[in-house]
Design an enzyme around this catalytic site. Structure first.
Site, PDB file in Angstrom:
ATOM      1  N   LYS A   5     -19.567  44.618  16.026  1.00  0.00           N
ATOM      2  CA  LYS A   5     -20.468  43.517  16.392  1.00  0.00           C
ATOM      3  C   LYS A   5     -19.683  42.222  16.318  1.00  0.00           C
ATOM      4  CE  LYS A   5     -24.949  42.918  17.301  1.00  0.00           C
ATOM      5  NZ  LYS A   5     -25.889  43.861  17.918  1.00  0.00           N
TER       6      LYS A   5
HETATM    7  P1  NAD Z   1     -33.168  37.327  23.230  1.00  0.00           P
HETATM    8  O1  NAD Z   1     -32.337  36.178  22.837  1.00  0.00           O
HETATM    9  O2  NAD Z   1     -33.264  37.700  24.665  1.00  0.00           O
HETATM   10  O3  NAD Z   1     -34.671  37.118  22.682  1.00  0.00           O
HETATM   11  C1  NAD Z   1     -34.959  36.835  21.351  1.00  0.00           C
HETATM   12  C2  NAD Z   1     -36.434  36.460  21.272  1.00  0.00           C
HETATM   13  O4  NAD Z   1     -36.781  36.284  19.887  1.00  0.00           O
HETATM   14  C3  NAD Z   1     -36.784  35.135  21.965  1.00  0.00           C
HETATM   15  O5  NAD Z   1     -38.039  35.250  22.595  1.00  0.00           O
HETATM   16  C4  NAD Z   1     -36.862  34.150  20.808  1.00  0.00           C
HETATM   17  O6  NAD Z   1     -37.700  33.035  21.086  1.00  0.00           O
HETATM   18  C5  NAD Z   1     -37.466  35.035  19.738  1.00  0.00           C
HETATM   19  N1  NAD Z   1     -37.267  34.521  18.377  1.00  0.00           N
HETATM   20  C6  NAD Z   1     -36.130  34.003  17.842  1.00  0.00           C
HETATM   21  N2  NAD Z   1     -36.364  33.582  16.577  1.00  0.00           N
HETATM   22  C7  NAD Z   1     -37.660  33.856  16.317  1.00  0.00           C
HETATM   23  C8  NAD Z   1     -38.492  33.643  15.204  1.00  0.00           C
HETATM   24  N3  NAD Z   1     -38.025  33.075  14.084  1.00  0.00           N
HETATM   25  N4  NAD Z   1     -39.792  34.032  15.284  1.00  0.00           N
HETATM   26  C9  NAD Z   1     -40.284  34.597  16.418  1.00  0.00           C
HETATM   27  N5  NAD Z   1     -39.537  34.820  17.506  1.00  0.00           N
HETATM   28  C10 NAD Z   1     -38.240  34.445  17.468  1.00  0.00           C
HETATM   29  O7  NAD Z   1     -32.646  38.563  22.347  1.00  0.00           O
HETATM   30  P2  NAD Z   1     -32.798  40.108  22.650  1.00  0.00           P
HETATM   31  O8  NAD Z   1     -31.601  40.566  23.384  1.00  0.00           O
HETATM   32  O9  NAD Z   1     -34.159  40.384  23.191  1.00  0.00           O
HETATM   33  O10 NAD Z   1     -32.665  40.693  21.156  1.00  0.00           O
HETATM   34  C11 NAD Z   1     -33.769  40.724  20.265  1.00  0.00           C
HETATM   35  C12 NAD Z   1     -33.433  41.651  19.124  1.00  0.00           C
HETATM   36  O11 NAD Z   1     -33.140  42.956  19.647  1.00  0.00           O
HETATM   37  C13 NAD Z   1     -32.217  41.272  18.281  1.00  0.00           C
HETATM   38  O12 NAD Z   1     -32.439  41.688  16.942  1.00  0.00           O
HETATM   39  C14 NAD Z   1     -31.119  42.110  18.873  1.00  0.00           C
HETATM   40  O13 NAD Z   1     -30.054  42.345  17.954  1.00  0.00           O
HETATM   41  C15 NAD Z   1     -31.865  43.376  19.174  1.00  0.00           C
HETATM   42  N6  NAD Z   1     -31.235  44.214  20.194  1.00  0.00           N
HETATM   43  C16 NAD Z   1     -30.969  43.742  21.442  1.00  0.00           C
HETATM   44  C17 NAD Z   1     -30.399  44.588  22.369  1.00  0.00           C
HETATM   45  C18 NAD Z   1     -30.153  44.154  23.795  1.00  0.00           C
HETATM   46  O14 NAD Z   1     -29.744  45.001  24.604  1.00  0.00           O
HETATM   47  N7  NAD Z   1     -30.444  42.928  24.162  1.00  0.00           N
HETATM   48  C19 NAD Z   1     -30.042  45.900  22.015  1.00  0.00           C
HETATM   49  C20 NAD Z   1     -30.330  46.346  20.736  1.00  0.00           C
HETATM   50  C21 NAD Z   1     -30.938  45.491  19.831  1.00  0.00           C
END
Ligand code: NAD
Length: 438
Positions: free
Chosen positions: A128
């Site tokens: 990561k």
């Molecule tokens: P992103 O940046 O596209 O979206 C994140 C979302 O979370 C946004 O809507 C943001 O406003 C919201 N957010 C941030 N802080 C917040 C808070 N304090 N309270 C409420 N909402 C909040 O990110 P993503 O790619 O959707 O990733 C989200 C999660 O999923 C992360 O933990 C990431 O590690 C995990 N993840 C993502 C992927 C991927 O392919 N994108 C894969 C596996 C895991």
């Protein structure tokens, strides 16, 4: 923009068996991961003799990322790349741009990638990366400079057969394209396989953008059918409306569920009869948030946890479900779209209350599974149809969940512990076969 403040690193605990930086921050994500490993150690049989290897990242890199800002001044950002374990294959895991990201957080996220990749049985280790920066205050040109300099700094340890970054919080296809280009320029050859989550026109895979949300949905549907939960008409609450949360919300709505609540960093909206996800997304894309959506009630951020619902999907950041809100959650099933959204004590509360938790290490594994497909397609320069990708994704996730479910029943443990048992056994068995060098 201003240079971000660097928060002090918490004092290390006095554990003589671990280097101080590993023992530090024992209540943060890395401490949570260590507790999770301790929980499964009794189930690892003879492989438990290698368990110490899972408690230390193989390689940890901290880099300085200096850039020139648009106004001519300079700013320095701290960047990290952690390769937790590469026994089963090259490192694999996303890059996060966030003003509060820390080394210990990246270590935990890298470790969870090792577990996740082993749980779905793709031939990757866990890695990561992160840069301590708020990308929202940077111009596109500044963001590009941060991305390129960071990529160049970590360039010595990444590569298509060494470690393959991907998008995570606040990083996207555009940023992956810059990373791929920077790495390629530095080695003097186009290396599409150095990152996944790229635009389709430069070696990306169809279906990758939606893959994590689709995985959340697939695993959720499968678990719902196993526990006899009718998804049609079920109420779903989603925290995080980004890449993962918005896609999962859309797919659950398509399956007939009511998406009753959505929360992002700026607001929470609620509608008992179900939000129109497409309309909410249009509002979000225009304004940057779900806040201010006028076709729903507005709730306080904390009230999100009291919302009557059958399925809750935390898909924002880690450590969101804690001892203070776990007793209030009304869902029958929680699907962890985010990485590490539930603290271990909250996990116990949910378990005692009979709420099924589909752990991150399987629930959000759809992204890395399609990243694996992207990497394979890049190597072979032969690209598959979206249908083929989605079918293979569903096949892999269902097979993984089936093994996890069986292990959970066999040992009478949670799905999280069962996932860790399977994954740790696979990693440590590979370690056993390879042997300890020298
Ligand atoms: P992103 O940046 O596209 O979206 C994140 C979302 O979370 C946004 O809507 C943001 O406003 C919201 N957010 C941030 N802080 C917040 C808070 N304090 N309270 C409420 N909402 C909040 O990110 P993503 O790619 O959707 O990733 C989200 C999660 O999923 C992360 O933990 C990431 O590690 C995990 N993840 C993502 C992927 C991927 O392919 N994108 C894969 C596996 C895991």
């Amino acid at each position: 923009m201003k240079n971000p403040q660097i928060a002090p690193i918490p004092a290390a605990s006095l554990n003589p068996s671990l280097p101080s930086y590993l023992a530090a921050d024992h209540l943060g994500p890395w401490g949570i991961y260590l507790q999770q490993v301790d929980r499964v150690t009794p189930y690892l049989g003879s492989m438990s003799r290698w368990v110490e290897t899972l408690k230390r990242p193989k390689r940890t890199m901290i880099v300085d990322v200096p850039i020139q800002l648009d106004d001519g001044t300079h700013a320095h950002f701290e960047g990290y790349r952690v390769q937790h374990n590469t026994t089963r294959g090259p490192g694999k895991g996303g890059v996060r741009f966030h003003p509060e990201v820390t080394l210990s957080e990246v270590m935990a996220l890298a470790a969870w990638m090792s577990i996740k990749n082993a749980a779905v049985n793709v031939p990757f280790g866990g890695a990561k990366g992160g840069v301590r920066v708020d990308p929202k205050v940077l111009s596109q040109a500044e963001l590009q400079r941060v991305t390129r300099r960071y990529t160049s700094e970590i360039g010595v340890i990444i590569g298509p057969s060494k470690d393959i970054p991907a998008p995570d919080v606040n990083t996207n296809e555009r940023i992956m394209a810059w990373m791929m280009d920077t790495y390629s320029q530095n080695i003097g050859a186009t290396a599409t396989g150095v990152v996944t989550g790229k635009p389709v026109d430069i070696g990306g895979s169809l279906g990758r953008r939606e893959a994590t949300g689709r995985g959340v949905f697939t695993v959720g549907m499968e678990a719902a059918s196993r526990m006899g939960l009718e998804v049609k008409g079920a109420a779903v609450a989603v925290q995080g409306f980004g890449n993962v949360g918005a896609v999962a919300a859309h797919l659950f709505e398509g399956a007939g569920a009511r998406v009753v609540a959505v929360q992002d960093a700026h607001g929470t909206v609620y509608k008992e009869s179900g939000l129109d996800v497409q309309r909410l997304k249009a509002h979000h894309d225009k304004s940057g948030s779900v806040a201010g959506y006028d076709q729903a009630e507005t709730l306080t951020q904390d009230a999100f946890w009291d919302v009557p619902c059958d399925i809750m999907i935390p898909a924002a950041l880690e450590q969101q479900i804690t001892t203070s809100n776990a007793p209030r959650i009304q869902a029958k099933m929680i699907i962890e779209g985010a990485n590490g959204p539930t603290t271990p004590l909250a996990d116990d509360i949910l378990n005692d209350r009979g709420i099924l938790v589909l752990p991150d290490v399987i629930a959000n594994a759809g992204g890395v599974t399609v990243s694996y497909f992207e990497w394979v397609q890049d190597f072979s320069s032969f690209f598959w149809s979206e249908d083929e990708i989605n079918q293979r994704l569903v096949q892999i996730l269902k097979k993984a969940l089936d093994a996890i479910w069986t292990t959970a029943e066999e040992h009478k443990v949670s799905l999280r512990t069962a996932t860790f048992i399977i994954a740790c056994q696979r990693i440590l068995h590979a370690h056993d076969l390879r042997g300890l060098y020298p």
